[in-house]
Design an enzyme around this catalytic site. Structure first.
Site: not given
Ligand code: NDP
Length: 480
Positions: A282, A461, A150, A248
């Site tokens: 988020c 963080e 995002n 996070e």
């Molecule tokens: P995901 O959980 O789908 O993915 C996050 C990252 O983790 C990506 O790089 C993804 O790779 C990777 N990933 C997925 N599966 C695995 C695994 N088994 N092992 C290691 N890495 C893995 O989240 P999104 O990218 O869809 O992001 C949206 C989410 O992020 C929302 O829930 C949002 O709320 C949260 N978010 C939280 C924030 C905070 O500060 N708390 C800030 C911003 C977003 P790939 O994309 O290649 O699948």
């Protein structure tokens, strides 16, 4: 078609298996580049490079590390227009947003942690005539940083910068959905003279490259931002290996509006906090609670303002909202609008795709969507949608709004609007969220801690919290 490369041991490299994934431009709904589909072999090579670089990097003085990181920051600034265009194309966000928020923040992340290490202090505990203690904070070794789609470069650098500043070597994976600016960062690191192996960027899928990083015994800590389900999975893998973990995760943030608020400021900021970045932040406030005396006035004014939000191609200056990040994500958001209807909600505005002409006709454009008439505990109001969809709910008392605000599993951020200072602070202390904004939203001071409670995460963080996460503290006690 442009092929991105991994950044391992200071070099740009094709993935070991020679396989690539499609990378989509969400504004056109078309593949526009290919990214490495890396696997355990690439991660292994990256970890080895990081381990080999650790001795030299971790023993550099803070000033030496700072100078290299400042060069990266300056190069991000020098290339900001190019990076902003790349971010906008890759993610679908309006160019203006990438130009004013994402890229300046990536530059600042490097500069902030590069200078923070020049001013950090370690605790010292004097025991008088008996002796003293001090805390040594030492870098951990090789650490893993995994970030979502995002705010691609913004969140990627928010992890990498404190890890490097604290003296660690990093293996990092950006989201496969938005890999472009991480790739461009690797080119800038080479130009900045970042020593080989200090930062390694491995592209690929979560289950492929990401999982291999989390499982690798040489990766001693994981800093992850993403969805709660993925966080759970990562914790299950990493916890038995006793890795340090910072998670996070998702949010379902309440935006609490009391009748005595500054109406105009509340209204305009709430439009932003609902729909900035197509609602894919988020910290967006997706549940808007409005005190009953101003419910109808606020609702009508809000819907009028939302109708005027221009949705269109991200590079057009007039677009206030661009495309959502992918087709599966668009389908997920639309399925929640359908669910809201089934749950008895009334869609006051939105809920549909926004057709575009010509080359943008296949893009993933959604209307900003406003729904009322739902119970606070229905699925639409409990589950994270992470798109341009908000619900409006009236309330009568402080107790009632606190019950509704705190009813979800999440606890990331909350916004409170009132001119009554006592109430503002009372509600702030009662809301179960790690980040609270009173009469504002997304005002950030990088020194402050950042993160959520409950299913929104573990750890914090920001500022010294981030820097210290990436160290192993050691108490040293001396008796005279
Ligand atoms: P995901 O959980 O789908 O993915 C996050 C990252 O983790 C990506 O790089 C993804 O790779 C990777 N990933 C997925 N599966 C695995 C695994 N088994 N092992 C290691 N890495 C893995 O989240 P999104 O990218 O869809 O992001 C949206 C989410 O992020 C929302 O829930 C949002 O709320 C949260 N978010 C939280 C924030 C905070 O500060 N708390 C800030 C911003 C977003 P790939 O994309 O290649 O699948």
């Amino acid at each position: 078609m442009k092929k991105l490369l991994n950044y391992i041991n200071g070099e740009l490299k094709a993935p070991a298996g020679g396989k690539y994934l499609d990378n989509y431009d969400p504004s056109r709904g078309k593949v526009y580049s290919l990214i490495p589909d890396s696997g355990p072999e690439d991660v292994e090579e990256a970890v080895k490079a990081a381990q080999a670089a650790f001795g030299e990097w971790s023993t550099k003085t803070a000033k030496e590390r700072s100078e290299i990181m400042m060069r990266v920051s300056q190069l991000i600034d020098k290339n900001r227009e190019h990076l902003a265009k790349a971010e906008s194309l890759d993610n679908g966000k309006p160019l203006k947003l990438a130009r004013t928020v994402d890229i300046p923040r990536a530059r600042d992340n490097f500069a902030f942690f590069a200078t923070a290490i020049l001013h950090d202090e370690d605790p010292f505990y004097n025991m008088g005539t008996a002796g003293f203690n001090y805390t040594l904070r030492q870098p951990i070794g090789t650490v893993g940083c995994i970030s979502p789609w995002n705010l691609p470069l913004y969140l990627f650098t928010w992890k990498i910068a404190p890890a490097l500043a604290a003296g660690n070597c990093v293996v990092a994976k950006p989201s496969e959905v938005t890999p472009m600016t991480a790739f461009l960062l690797s080119e800038l690191c080479i130009e900045a003279g970042m020593p080989a192996g200090v930062l390694n960027i491995v592209h690929g899928t979560g289950p492929g490259a990401g999982q291999a990083m989390v499982e690798h015994p040489g990766v001693k800590a994981i800093s992850f931002t993403g969805g709660t389900k993925t966080g759970e999975h990562i914790a299950r893998t990493a916890a038995p290996m006793f890795k340090k973990l910072s998670l996070e995760l998702g949010g379902k943030n309440p935006n609490i509006i009391f009748a005595d608020c500054d109406f105009e400021k509340t209204l305009s900021t709430s439009v932003l906090s609902s729909f900035a970045n197509q609602g894919q932040i988020c910290l967006c406030g997706s549940r808007i609670f409005i005190e009953r005396p101003i419910y109808e006035k606020f609702r009508d004014a809000f819907v009028e303002k939302v109708k005027k939000l221009q949705v269109g191609p991200p590079l057009e200056e007039s677009s206030k909202m661009g495309a959502v990040v992918s087709k599966p994500h668009m389908d997920k958001v639309l399925s929640y609008v359908e669910l809201a209807r089934e749950e008895g909600g009334t869609v006051l505005y939105g809920g549909e795709r926004v057709p575009q002409a010509g080359e943008f006709s296949e893009g993933y454009y959604l209307q900003p969507t406003v729904i009322e008439g739902l119970s606070y505990d229905c699925r639409t109001n409990q589950e994270e949608i992470f798109g341009p969809v908000v619900t409006l709910t009236p309330f009568d008392t402080e107790e009632e709004v606190l019950r509704m605000a705190n009813s979800t599993n999440y606890g990331l951020a909350a916004t409170i609007w009132t001119q009554n200072l006592n109430r503002a602070h009372r509600v702030a202390s009662e809301v179960q969220s790690g980040i609270i904004w009173i009469n504002c939203w997304l005002v950030r001071d990088l020194r402050t801690l950042f993160g959520g409670m409950k299913a929104s995460g573990v750890g914090r963080e920001g500022g010294y919290e981030a820097l210290h996460f990436f160290t192993e503290p050691k108490n040293v006690c001396l008796q005279y």
